[in-house]
Write a protein that holds these residues in place. Structure first.
Motif, PDB file in Angstrom:
ATOM      1  N   PRO A  27       0.817  -1.217   0.000  1.00 29.39           N
ATOM      2  CA  PRO A  27       0.000   0.000   0.000  1.00 29.39           C
ATOM      3  C   PRO A  27       0.849   1.265   0.000  1.00 29.39           C
ATOM      4  CG  PRO A  27       0.010  -1.002   2.183  1.00 29.39           C
ATOM      5  CD  PRO A  27       0.703  -1.966   1.270  1.00 29.39           C
ATOM      6  N   ILE A  28       0.214   2.386  -0.285  1.00 33.66           N
ATOM      7  CA  ILE A  28       0.922   3.660  -0.381  1.00 33.66           C
ATOM      8  C   ILE A  28       1.576   4.033   0.940  1.00 33.66           C
ATOM      9  CG2 ILE A  28       0.637   6.139  -0.803  1.00 33.66           C
ATOM     10  CD1 ILE A  28      -1.598   5.459  -2.745  1.00 33.66           C
ATOM     11  N   TRP A  29       0.892   3.755   2.063  1.00 31.50           N
ATOM     12  CA  TRP A  29       1.430   4.183   3.354  1.00 31.50           C
ATOM     13  C   TRP A  29       2.732   3.454   3.689  1.00 31.50           C
ATOM     14  CZ3 TRP A  29       2.210   0.979   7.522  1.00 31.50           C
ATOM     15  CH2 TRP A  29       1.559  -0.260   7.521  1.00 31.50           C
ATOM     16  N   ILE A  30       2.908   2.245   3.167  1.00 35.38           N
ATOM     17  CA  ILE A  30       4.174   1.527   3.366  1.00 35.38           C
ATOM     18  C   ILE A  30       5.307   2.248   2.642  1.00 35.38           C
ATOM     19  CG2 ILE A  30       5.444  -0.565   2.751  1.00 35.38           C
ATOM     20  CD1 ILE A  30       3.788  -1.035   5.151  1.00 35.38           C
ATOM     21  N   ALA A  31       5.040   2.699   1.423  1.00 33.46           N
ATOM     22  CA  ALA A  31       6.051   3.436   0.656  1.00 33.46           C
ATOM     23  C   ALA A  31       6.465   4.706   1.394  1.00 33.46           C
ATOM     24  CB  ALA A  31       5.509   3.781  -0.732  1.00 33.46           C
ATOM     25  N   VAL A  32       5.483   5.429   1.937  1.00 41.21           N
ATOM     26  CA  VAL A  32       5.767   6.667   2.663  1.00 41.21           C
ATOM     27  C   VAL A  32       6.529   6.375   3.953  1.00 41.21           C
ATOM     28  CG1 VAL A  32       4.745   8.662   3.822  1.00 41.21           C
ATOM     29  CG2 VAL A  32       3.764   7.833   1.673  1.00 41.21           C
ATOM     30  N   LEU A  33       6.118   5.331   4.664  1.00 38.29           N
ATOM     31  CA  LEU A  33       6.773   4.972   5.927  1.00 38.29           C
ATOM     32  C   LEU A  33       8.241   4.605   5.699  1.00 38.29           C
ATOM     33  CD1 LEU A  33       6.610   4.379   8.966  1.00 38.29           C
ATOM     34  CD2 LEU A  33       5.873   2.046   8.395  1.00 38.29           C
ATOM     35  N   ILE A  34       8.512   3.843   4.649  1.00 38.25           N
ATOM     36  CA  ILE A  34       9.894   3.454   4.345  1.00 38.25           C
ATOM     37  C   ILE A  34      10.719   4.684   3.975  1.00 38.25           C
ATOM     38  CG2 ILE A  34      11.360   2.166   2.739  1.00 38.25           C
ATOM     39  CD1 ILE A  34       9.173   0.053   2.601  1.00 38.25           C
ATOM     40  N   SER A  35      10.137   5.572   3.168  1.00 39.99           N
ATOM     41  CA  SER A  35      10.876   6.754   2.732  1.00 39.99           C
ATOM     42  C   SER A  35      11.206   7.689   3.887  1.00 39.99           C
ATOM     43  CB  SER A  35      10.081   7.517   1.665  1.00 39.99           C
ATOM     44  OG  SER A  35      10.164   6.864   0.419  1.00 39.99           O
ATOM     45  N   ILE A  36      10.296   7.807   4.846  1.00 39.21           N
ATOM     46  CA  ILE A  36      10.525   8.748   5.940  1.00 39.21           C
ATOM     47  C   ILE A  36      11.397   8.151   7.036  1.00 39.21           C
ATOM     48  CG2 ILE A  36       8.590   8.192   7.488  1.00 39.21           C
ATOM     49  CD1 ILE A  36       8.065  11.225   7.678  1.00 39.21           C
ATOM     50  N   SER A  37      11.472   6.827   7.104  1.00 40.77           N
ATOM     51  CA  SER A  37      12.258   6.194   8.160  1.00 40.77           C
ATOM     52  C   SER A  37      13.618   5.698   7.684  1.00 40.77           C
ATOM     53  CB  SER A  37      11.482   5.012   8.763  1.00 40.77           C
ATOM     54  OG  SER A  37      11.226   4.028   7.773  1.00 40.77           O
ATOM     55  N   ASN A  38      13.788   5.584   6.370  1.00 42.26           N
ATOM     56  CA  ASN A  38      15.033   5.040   5.829  1.00 42.26           C
ATOM     57  C   ASN A  38      15.430   5.873   4.618  1.00 42.26           C
ATOM     58  OD1 ASN A  38      17.217   3.363   5.388  1.00 42.26           O
ATOM     59  ND2 ASN A  38      16.021   1.875   4.230  1.00 42.26           N
ATOM     60  N   LEU A  39      15.941   7.058   4.888  1.00 39.52           N
ATOM     61  CA  LEU A  39      16.200   8.044   3.836  1.00 39.52           C
ATOM     62  C   LEU A  39      17.466   7.699   3.061  1.00 39.52           C
ATOM     63  CD1 LEU A  39      15.327  10.695   2.526  1.00 39.52           C
ATOM     64  CD2 LEU A  39      16.580  11.923   4.307  1.00 39.52           C
ATOM     65  N   THR A  40      17.345   6.727   2.162  1.00 40.76           N
ATOM     66  CA  THR A  40      18.478   6.319   1.337  1.00 40.76           C
ATOM     67  C   THR A  40      17.972   5.590   0.106  1.00 40.76           C
ATOM     68  OG1 THR A  40      20.248   4.671   1.196  1.00 40.76           O
ATOM     69  CG2 THR A  40      18.703   4.416   2.977  1.00 40.76           C
ATOM     70  N   GLY A  41      18.324   6.083  -1.066  1.00 39.75           N
ATOM     71  CA  GLY A  41      17.815   5.485  -2.287  1.00 39.75           C
ATOM     72  C   GLY A  41      18.231   4.037  -2.471  1.00 39.75           C
ATOM     73  N   ALA A  42      19.528   3.778  -2.430  1.00 35.59           N
ATOM     74  CA  ALA A  42      20.028   2.419  -2.663  1.00 35.59           C
ATOM     75  C   ALA A  42      19.483   1.454  -1.615  1.00 35.59           C
ATOM     76  CB  ALA A  42      21.554   2.413  -2.636  1.00 35.59           C
ATOM     77  N   GLY A  43      19.463   1.873  -0.345  1.00 34.81           N
ATOM     78  CA  GLY A  43      18.968   1.016   0.720  1.00 34.81           C
ATOM     79  C   GLY A  43      17.495   0.699   0.562  1.00 34.81           C
ATOM     80  N   GLN A  44      16.709   1.703   0.184  1.00 33.16           N
ATOM     81  CA  GLN A  44      15.272   1.485   0.020  1.00 33.16           C
ATOM     82  C   GLN A  44      14.965   0.556  -1.151  1.00 33.16           C
ATOM     83  OE1 GLN A  44      13.933   5.944   1.497  1.00 33.16           O
ATOM     84  NE2 GLN A  44      12.664   4.888   0.014  1.00 33.16           N
ATOM     85  N   PHE A  45      15.625   0.777  -2.278  1.00 32.86           N
ATOM     86  CA  PHE A  45      15.371  -0.066  -3.444  1.00 32.86           C
ATOM     87  C   PHE A  45      15.787  -1.509  -3.178  1.00 32.86           C
ATOM     88  CE2 PHE A  45      15.152   3.974  -5.761  1.00 32.86           C
ATOM     89  CZ  PHE A  45      14.059   3.739  -6.574  1.00 32.86           C
ATOM     90  N   ALA A  46      16.944  -1.684  -2.537  1.00 34.19           N
ATOM     91  CA  ALA A  46      17.413  -3.039  -2.238  1.00 34.19           C
ATOM     92  C   ALA A  46      16.465  -3.734  -1.274  1.00 34.19           C
ATOM     93  CB  ALA A  46      18.822  -2.982  -1.657  1.00 34.19           C
ATOM     94  N   ALA A  47      16.068  -3.019  -0.216  1.00 41.01           N
ATOM     95  CA  ALA A  47      15.168  -3.608   0.776  1.00 41.01           C
ATOM     96  C   ALA A  47      13.809  -3.938   0.170  1.00 41.01           C
ATOM     97  CB  ALA A  47      15.007  -2.657   1.961  1.00 41.01           C
ATOM     98  N   MET A  48      13.291  -3.045  -0.662  1.00 40.15           N
ATOM     99  CA  MET A  48      11.978  -3.292  -1.267  1.00 40.15           C
ATOM    100  C   MET A  48      12.016  -4.482  -2.210  1.00 40.15           C
ATOM    101  SD  MET A  48       8.845  -2.851  -1.615  1.00 40.15           S
ATOM    102  CE  MET A  48       8.767  -1.588  -0.349  1.00 40.15           C
TER     103      MET A  48
END
Length: 235
Positions: A36-57
C-alpha cells in the motif's frame, strides 16, 4: 525562520528536485510490488536512502527474511555512519547531542556533499533547512509515484517497473566511465551473481544472502586491489 535556515533550504533545492525523480520510481516499485501507499511513505521517511530502500523493497517483494533485509540495509547504509562522523567535525561545538543525532538522520550522499563544501562551521538551522527540503522532495516523489501507479491499469503499472532498471543504469554508468577499478568491481559482481544464480549448489542460499555475499566479496576485493590513496600534504 533564520537566515541560516533559508540558506540551507536554498542550497538543498537542487537535491530536492533530483530526489523527485528517483523517489518517484521507488513509489512505483512499492505499489507495483503489492504494497500500500502508506508503506512506501513509511519506508521513505524512516530510511532516507535510495540504494537502501530499493534493495530492501526488492527483497521484500521476493519474500526474504527480516534478517536478510536488515543486513543488506545495514551494509548499504554503513557509509552514512562515516559521513556523519566526518561532518560532525564541521558542526558548531555548541550543538547538543540530540540535535546532532537529528542531523545524522538526514545525512545522504547529496546532503553530505553540499554540507562538506560549505565554508566555516555548520549551524543547526542550516542543516535542518538542507535536510528538510531534501526530505520534502524525497517524500513528494514517493507519494506521487505511488498514487500514479495505484491509479493506473494493472498492465500499465506493471510495465512501469522497468523504470527502476533505467535508474540503476543512470547511477552506475557515470562512475564506470570515470574509474577503471569501479568498472572491474562491477563486472566481478555481475560474474559472481551469475555464478550463484546458475550453479544449483548455490540455490540453497536465499536471494537476500546472495546479495549480501556478493556485496561483501566484491567490495572486499575492490578495497584490497584498489586501496584509496591518501593525499600527502607538503608543508
Amino acid at each position: 525562520m533564520t537566515e541560516d535556515f533559508k540558506h540551507g533550504v536554498k542550497r538543498g533545492i537542487p537535491i530536492c528536485l533530483g530526489y523527485l525523480s528517483v523517489s518517484f520510481t521507488f513509489g512505483l516499485l512499492t505499489v507495483n510490488g503489492g504494497f500500500p501507499i502508506w508503506i512506501a511513505v513509511l519506508i521513505s521517511i524512516s530510511n532516507l536512502t535510495g540504494a537502501g530502500q530499493f534493495a530492501a523493497m526488492n527483497l521484500m517483494i521476493y519474500g526474504t527474511t527480516y534478517a536478510e533485509i536488515a543486513l543488506t540495509t545495514l551494509f548499504i547504509n554503513l557509509r552514512y555512519t562515516l559521513m556523519s562522523i566526518s561532518l560532525s567535525q564541521k558542526l558548531k561545538s555548541e550543538i547538543p547531542t540530540r540535535k546532532r543525532l537529528l542531523i545524522g538522520y538526514g545525512i545522504t550522499d547529496e546532503v553530505f556533499g553540499v554540507a562538506s563544501l560549505e565554508s566555516g562551521s555548520l549551524s543547526f538551522p542550516f542543516m535542518m533547512g538542507l535536510i528538510l527540503i531534501s526530505l520534502a522532495g524525497w517524500l513528494s516523489g514517493t507519494v506521487l509515484g505511488a498514487l500514479i501507479c495505484s491509479a493506473m491499469p494493472e498492465y500499465l503499472s506493471s510495465s512501469m517497473g522497468i523504470a527502476i532498471y533505467g535508474m540503476f543504469i543512470a547511477i552506475v554508468i557515470p562512475p564506470l566511465k570515470k574509474s577503471r577499478p569501479i568498472l572491474y568491481i562491477v563486472l566481478f559482481s555481475i560474474i559472481l551473481n551469475m555464478i550463484m544464480y546458475y550453479i544449483p549448489a548455490f540455490h540453497k542460499i536465499s536471494t537476500g544472502f546472495r546479495v549480501i555475499i556478493t556485496s561483501l566479496i566484491a567490495s572486499g576485493i575492490g578495497a584490497y586491489l584498489y586501496p584509496a590513496k591518501e593525499e600527502e600534504e607538503n608543508a
